[in-house]
Scaffold this motif. Structure first.
Motif, mmCIF file in Angstrom:
data_model
loop_
_atom_site.group_PDB
_atom_site.id
_atom_site.type_symbol
_atom_site.label_atom_id
_atom_site.label_comp_id
_atom_site.label_asym_id
_atom_site.label_seq_id
_atom_site.Cartn_x
_atom_site.Cartn_y
_atom_site.Cartn_z
ATOM 1 N N ASN A 69 0.859 -1.191 0.000
ATOM 2 C CA ASN A 69 0.000 0.000 0.000
ATOM 3 C C ASN A 69 0.893 1.239 0.000
ATOM 4 O O ASN A 69 1.454 1.605 1.020
ATOM 5 C CB ASN A 69 -0.914 -0.009 1.226
ATOM 6 C CG ASN A 69 -1.818 1.221 1.270
ATOM 7 O OD1 ASN A 69 -1.921 1.975 0.310
ATOM 8 N ND2 ASN A 69 -2.474 1.422 2.409
ATOM 9 N N SER A 71 0.173 4.357 -0.120
ATOM 10 C CA SER A 71 -0.662 5.533 0.101
ATOM 11 C C SER A 71 -0.762 5.791 1.599
ATOM 12 O O SER A 71 -0.456 4.922 2.414
ATOM 13 C CB SER A 71 -2.066 5.340 -0.494
ATOM 14 O OG SER A 71 -2.834 4.446 0.299
ATOM 15 N N ALA A 72 -1.219 6.981 1.949
ATOM 16 C CA ALA A 72 -1.318 7.394 3.344
ATOM 17 C C ALA A 72 -2.700 7.117 3.918
ATOM 18 O O ALA A 72 -3.093 7.747 4.900
ATOM 19 C CB ALA A 72 -0.977 8.879 3.470
ATOM 20 N N GLU A 73 -3.434 6.179 3.329
ATOM 21 C CA GLU A 73 -4.771 5.852 3.810
ATOM 22 C C GLU A 73 -4.989 4.348 3.784
ATOM 23 O O GLU A 73 -4.270 3.615 3.105
ATOM 24 C CB GLU A 73 -5.818 6.541 2.930
ATOM 25 C CG GLU A 73 -5.732 6.096 1.480
ATOM 26 C CD GLU A 73 -6.501 7.008 0.549
ATOM 27 O OE1 GLU A 73 -7.599 6.604 0.140
ATOM 28 O OE2 GLU A 73 -6.001 8.100 0.239
ATOM 29 N N ARG A 74 -5.966 3.886 4.525
ATOM 30 C CA ARG A 74 -6.316 2.466 4.485
ATOM 31 C C ARG A 74 -6.987 2.131 3.159
ATOM 32 O O ARG A 74 -7.720 2.950 2.595
ATOM 33 C CB ARG A 74 -7.271 2.114 5.629
ATOM 34 C CG ARG A 74 -6.688 2.207 7.002
ATOM 35 C CD ARG A 74 -7.399 1.282 7.989
ATOM 36 N NE ARG A 74 -8.862 1.333 7.906
ATOM 37 C CZ ARG A 74 -9.686 0.464 8.508
ATOM 38 N NH1 ARG A 74 -9.168 -0.528 9.223
ATOM 39 N NH2 ARG A 74 -10.992 0.573 8.403
ATOM 40 N N ASN A 102 -3.224 -1.125 6.141
ATOM 41 C CA ASN A 102 -3.016 0.187 6.739
ATOM 42 C C ASN A 102 -2.127 1.033 5.835
ATOM 43 O O ASN A 102 -1.507 0.526 4.901
ATOM 44 C CB ASN A 102 -2.376 0.031 8.119
ATOM 45 C CG ASN A 102 -3.336 -0.534 9.141
ATOM 46 O OD1 ASN A 102 -4.519 -0.207 9.158
ATOM 47 N ND2 ASN A 102 -2.843 -1.428 9.990
ATOM 48 N N PRO A 103 -2.039 2.344 6.083
ATOM 49 C CA PRO A 103 -1.160 3.186 5.262
ATOM 50 C C PRO A 103 0.259 2.635 5.215
ATOM 51 O O PRO A 103 0.824 2.244 6.243
ATOM 52 C CB PRO A 103 -1.219 4.539 5.973
ATOM 53 C CG PRO A 103 -2.543 4.546 6.660
ATOM 54 C CD PRO A 103 -2.782 3.130 7.087
ATOM 55 N N TRP A 104 0.828 2.547 4.029
ATOM 56 C CA TRP A 104 2.198 2.134 3.772
ATOM 57 C C TRP A 104 2.474 0.671 4.132
ATOM 58 O O TRP A 104 3.624 0.242 4.121
ATOM 59 C CB TRP A 104 3.201 3.041 4.494
ATOM 60 C CG TRP A 104 2.883 4.495 4.383
ATOM 61 C CD1 TRP A 104 2.498 5.336 5.387
ATOM 62 C CD2 TRP A 104 2.903 5.296 3.197
ATOM 63 N NE1 TRP A 104 2.264 6.610 4.907
ATOM 64 C CE2 TRP A 104 2.519 6.611 3.558
ATOM 65 C CE3 TRP A 104 3.207 5.036 1.861
ATOM 66 C CZ2 TRP A 104 2.423 7.651 2.634
ATOM 67 C CZ3 TRP A 104 3.115 6.076 0.943
ATOM 68 C CH2 TRP A 104 2.741 7.360 1.335
ATOM 69 N N ARG A 150 -10.811 2.497 -1.866
ATOM 70 C CA ARG A 150 -10.457 3.475 -0.842
ATOM 71 C C ARG A 150 -11.544 3.507 0.221
ATOM 72 O O ARG A 150 -12.680 3.089 -0.007
ATOM 73 C CB ARG A 150 -10.275 4.859 -1.463
ATOM 74 C CG ARG A 150 -9.118 4.941 -2.461
ATOM 75 C CD ARG A 150 -8.916 6.381 -2.904
ATOM 76 N NE ARG A 150 -7.919 6.489 -3.952
ATOM 77 C CZ ARG A 150 -6.604 6.558 -3.740
ATOM 78 N NH1 ARG A 150 -6.146 6.516 -2.507
ATOM 79 N NH2 ARG A 150 -5.760 6.672 -4.745
#
Length: 274
Positions: A69, A71-74, A102-104, A150
């Motif tokens: 992942n 991105s900075a979001e779940r 989870n993010p990253w 998202r």
């Protein structure tokens, strides 16, 4: 409410392995999809063939689907193997249950989910011995896919893929090939038949049980359709060569060679004198 699973820290983190560097980013969304050969300890290289992406598997080798992942979001990732949901085993569809990252977070999905504590290992095998083949659903053997969603309330940075109503769902690969065929037909009035593809040699088996812990979590999708849908096809190296995706291996060199070794050995009886 669909049942969703949240991977814990990967049990099989492949510590100590040095996988090959990832190729340039190929996925137009928040999740990178790669496949690890667990027996060889390597990331399988991906090869382009038009709009399709391919990997060469090795029969009998276990593998994991790695999800990163970036991105900075779940995000919610629905994982499909041979056209079947890797958690529920049903014929895969984007609206089904999946894994929440989870993010990253990076998670290795190493098998068919049997419980919150176990999976049956993914293993490359013959199509007839694959899980899809053994359960009478062989139509989509040879493809790994993800559908990414998202979370509601998150800031969208990637446009979502909207389905076309009233039409049979086509993969991006099928749609691209269909468009090219139509263009050729219009230009020349006919389409030359494509050479027959070699028969699929690999599928994904239902292997030995191993520990892989997850827990339930909640996730509200921001849309009914995924923001990313990625397919990765696989087959044997010999079939990829037959398709022209991998180069044909050069014949083994026979006869004398100019550089058979790296260093000069001592001649017999020399005793290492200088």
């Amino acid at each position: 409410m669909k049942r969703l699973l949240l991977p814990l820290l990967a049990v099989l983190a492949l510590c100590g392995f040095r996988p090959a560097p990832l190729p340039p980013r190929l996925d137009p969304g928040p999740v990178y999809l790669t496949v690890l050969d667990r027996d060889a300890g390597t990331t399988l290289p991906q090869y382009r063939d038009g709009s399709q992406r391919w990997i060469a598997g090795e029969k009998g080798h276990r593998y994991s689907v790695r999800l990163r992942n970036h991105s900075a979001e779940r995000v919610l990732v629905v994982v499909s193997v041979d056209g079947l949901n890797a958690i529920s085993g049903e014929v895969a569809a984007p609206g089904q249950t999946g894994y929440v990252l989870n993010p990253w977070q990076t998670a290795d999905i190493s098998g068919w989910r049997k419980s919150q504590d176990e999976v049956a290992q993914f293993v490359f095998t013959s199509p007839g011995k694959s899980y899809a083949g053994r359960t009478g659903r062989p139509d989509n053997i040879g493809v790994i896919g993800i559908a990414v969603f998202r979370e509601a309330g998150a800031v969208l940075t990637t446009p979502a893929l909207k389905p076309v109503p009233g039409r049979r769902r086509l993969s991006t690969q099928d749609a691209s090939a269909q468009a090219e065929a139509m263009a050729d037909s219009s230009a020349r009035g006919s389409v030359a038949p494509a050479p027959a593809a070699p028969a699929q040699r690999l599928g994904t088996g239902h292997g030995a049980r191993e520990t892989s812990q997850v827990r339930d979590t909640t996730f509200e999708r921001s849309t009914d359709y995924p923001v990313q849908q990625t397919e990765l096809r696989y087959d044997s190296a010999s079939n990829l060569r037959a398709r022209g995706i991998l180069p044909v291996q050069p014949p083994r060199q026979e006869g004398p060679r100019a550089f058979p070794s790296q260093y000069v050995p001592d001649p017999p009886g020399d005793g290492g004198r200088r």
